[in-house]
Scaffold this motif. Structure first.
Motif: not given
Length: 85
Positions: A39-68
């Protein structure tokens, strides 16, 4: 964003991302994920995917690279949890 802010962002991204490497290696080497919470890893992985989308939307390379990278590592643990139990 100034260079100091970017440097701090990249350092934070590297530290939090690299923190997953020991877990991935342990599960891979032991072929056991019985103590890993699905459950933790499923929710965490979904959260990381959401952070990645957020990073792409705000064009933040630290957020994008870390979350990829974190998505790959957390996804690997999730897959191994499903495979090895």
């Amino acid at each position: 964003m100034n260079s100091t802010t970017s440097i701090i962002g990249f350092i934070a991204a590297i530290l939090t991302t690299v923190s997953f490497v020991p877990q991935v290696l342990k599960v891979w080497r032991t072929r056991s994920a019985k103590d890993v919470s699905l459950g933790m890893y499923l929710l965490f992985t979904l959260g990381i995917a959401a952070w990645l989308v957020y990073g792409v939307l705000i064009e933040s390379w630290p957020v994008i690279l870390a979350n990829v990278v974190t998505l790959i590592l957390a996804g690997a643990v999730l897959v191994m949890k499903l495979k090895f139990g």
